[in-house]
Design a protein around this motif. Structure first.
Motif, PDB file in Angstrom:
ATOM      1  N   LEU A  81     -55.614 -37.941 -22.666  1.00  0.00           N
ATOM      2  CA  LEU A  81     -54.713 -37.869 -23.818  1.00  0.00           C
ATOM      3  C   LEU A  81     -54.594 -39.233 -24.492  1.00  0.00           C
ATOM      4  O   LEU A  81     -54.740 -40.269 -23.844  1.00  0.00           O
ATOM      5  N   ALA A  97     -49.547 -32.813 -26.927  1.00  0.00           N
ATOM      6  CA  ALA A  97     -49.996 -33.145 -25.576  1.00  0.00           C
ATOM      7  C   ALA A  97     -50.208 -31.869 -24.752  1.00  0.00           C
ATOM      8  O   ALA A  97     -51.247 -31.685 -24.090  1.00  0.00           O
ATOM      9  N   GLN A 120     -49.195 -39.767 -26.751  1.00  0.00           N
ATOM     10  CA  GLN A 120     -48.975 -38.403 -26.274  1.00  0.00           C
ATOM     11  C   GLN A 120     -48.849 -38.387 -24.755  1.00  0.00           C
ATOM     12  O   GLN A 120     -48.050 -37.638 -24.189  1.00  0.00           O
ATOM     13  N   LYS A 121     -49.652 -39.214 -24.091  1.00  0.00           N
ATOM     14  CA  LYS A 121     -49.601 -39.260 -22.634  1.00  0.00           C
ATOM     15  C   LYS A 121     -48.229 -39.721 -22.152  1.00  0.00           C
ATOM     16  O   LYS A 121     -47.655 -39.149 -21.206  1.00  0.00           O
TER      17      LYS A 121
END
Lengths: 219, 293
Positions: free
Chosen positions: A162, A201, A166-167
């Protein structure tokens, strides 16, 4: 989006478990921190044992170097310890803790090497993961438990692939059950942007896992 | 891929997203969850304990410092310092100011009980009528120095000077008349000597008796006694009368007194041994008469 916050809080099992444990013990994180401020080291041990896993994974899963992740993990707790004397309950302890971790991550990693580049390393790990999956599949263990384990490993590689923002949002949401609003406070971004990061995500991970699983089954 | 995500997101409802979250969350929890090593845990907990101990120690020290009131040297020893300063001030005033010292001594003398002098009021009440002081004579008082014969040297010196300027007889007689009869015989000789000196006894007494009248009077009486013991009192102030007195003593065969009186005349009128003195022949005759006895 309105449902996202409520759903997040409702459907997040770790957060609900944590809240239940707090209510069971009757001591909140903030109160534990205040107790530690008054000299109760046992309160800090309790607080540490509660948050050490998610925080450790917060660093480990965002950084390719485990040693660097551990260093930042220790630095985060060091800042918490040093700031205990002046600690005041102005926000939730979790928000305060992960804001420290987020700032350390920004200072030590993103300023030198953008985390987006880590996605490439995620691809490398993905290749290794695919190879291991193929090897296990070649050895012939086709039960459901094995399938879930394989999907979990695929999920891990997909999380690593990702984008960094987003991670981080995904890890904070799935590890701690934090709402979009809390994540926006930690990452210092708007609420809408945080909600979008979370949705993207999850969808990206689903598609990634499905694609990788399909490739595994084809092989 | 971003555009595709956007279309998927737009197409995904909230229910579908919740289902997606549950599915991903289930898969996420099946994977092995990393945890920090025991060494890291121990290091962090040790750091927490060490920091807390040091902070508590600092807090205790800060509290102790805040509770302590720092006293300066002057406040801490204010009583001894103030006492020493007072003593030094009083001692300095007494040493540097003589008037203060005199006052202190006089006040101290007043405070000491002494035997009353009321029992001897006579000492202060000696009625000595003093003739007017000669203005030509010096006003200073000279204590008479007594020689072996009991006659003051100042008297002898005056006698040597007074041969050309004899003492007026009227003054001497007037002086004698003012002396009470009880003391006249004893005081006369001395009074005459004092007057010959140029300063009257009364003046001497008044000039020096303001503080010690008793002592002065005692000295006068003692001198008078000594004169009585050593030589006959001189009642006359001229050589002629002295020779007549001496002849009377010889005629009365009081040779001891006559001899003493002769010596007194020689000392008082030293020029009488001079052949040119008018009383030389009479004095020589009496002297030979006495020495032959």
């Amino acid at each position: 989006m309105k449902d996202l916050d409520s759903n997040n809080s409702d459907s997040n099992k770790p957060d609900s478990n944590k809240q239940s444990s707090d209510s069971a013990m009757g001591i909140s994180d903030e109160q534990l921190m205040l107790n530690y401020q008054q000299g109760d080291t046992a309160a800090f041990e309790q607080l540490y044992s509660k948050h050490k896993g998610p925080l450790y994974r917060y660093f480990v899963r965002q950084l390719s170097q485990k040693s660097l992740a551990e260093d930042l993990y220790q630095d985060t707790w060091g800042k918490v310890i040093n700031a205990a004397g002046n600690y005041q309950v102005t926000a939730k302890f979790t928000t305060w803790l992960y804001r420290i971790a987020h700032n350390l991550l920004i200072d030590h990693v993103r300023a030198v090497k953008p985390l987006d580049e880590a996605a490439d390393m995620g691809d490398e790990t993905m290749d290794n993961f695919d190879a291991s999956i193929n090897n296990e599949h070649a050895h012939g263990r086709p039960d459901e438990q094995l399938e879930d384990e394989q999907k979990a490993k695929l999920l891990k590689s997909c999380v690593a692939s990702l984008p960094a923002v987003q991670k981080e949002a995904f890890l904070l949401n799935i590890e701690l059950g934090l709402t979009a609003a809390a994540i926006s406070d930690i990452a210092d971004v708007t609420l809408e942007a945080t909600k979008s990061r979370i949705r993207y995500a999850y969808q990206s991970i689903k598609q990634c896992v499905a694609a990788k699983w399909q490739g595994v089954t084809h092989d | 891929m971003t555009d595709r995500h956007k279309t998927d997101k737009d197409a995904m409802s909230d229910e579908e997203f919740i289902a997606l979250q549950q599915e991903i969350s289930a898969l996420y929890k099946q994977q092995a969850l990393e945890r920090p090593s025991a060494a890291i845990d121990a290091a962090i907990l040790l750091q927490a304990k060490a920091t807390q101990a040091s902070s508590l120690k600092n807090n205790v020290n800060t509290a102790e410092k805040s509770n302590l009131v720092q006293l300066s040297f002057w406040k801490k020893h204010r009583l001894p310092i103030s006492s020493a300063a007072s003593v030094m001030l009083i001692a300095s005033v007494m040493l540097l100011n003589p008037e203060f010292k005199q006052h202190a001594v006089s006040e101290l003398d007043d405070s000491v009980p002494v035997m009353s002098d009321v029992a001897t009021p006579v000492q202060m009440a000696a009625p000595v009528q003093i003739a007017p002081v000669q203005t030509a004579e010096p006003a200073t008082v000279k204590a008479p120095v007594m020689d072996a014969t009991g006659v003051t040297s100042s008297v002898a010196a005056y006698m040597s000077e007074s041969k050309n300027t004899p003492m007026p007889q009227a003054r001497v007689q007037g002086f004698d008349a003012q002396i009470p009869q009880t003391n006249k015989a004893g005081v006369r000789g001395q009074m005459k000597m004092e007057s010959a000196e140029g300063v009257s006894v009364g003046e001497a007494l008044t000039s020096s008796s303001s503080t010690e009248p008793r002592l002065e009077r005692t000295d006068i009486e003692r001198n008078r006694t000594e004169l009585d013991r050593t030589a006959p009192r001189m009642h006359v102030d001229s050589a002629e009368k002295a020779v007549m007195q001496l002849s009377e003593l010889v005629e009365s065969e009081d040779y001891v007194q006559a001899e003493r009186y002769m010596i007194t005349i020689e000392q008082r009128f030293p020029n009488i041994v001079n052949p040119q003195h008018p009383q030389y022949d009479a004095f020589k005759k009496l002297k030979q008469q006495l020495t032959s006895q």
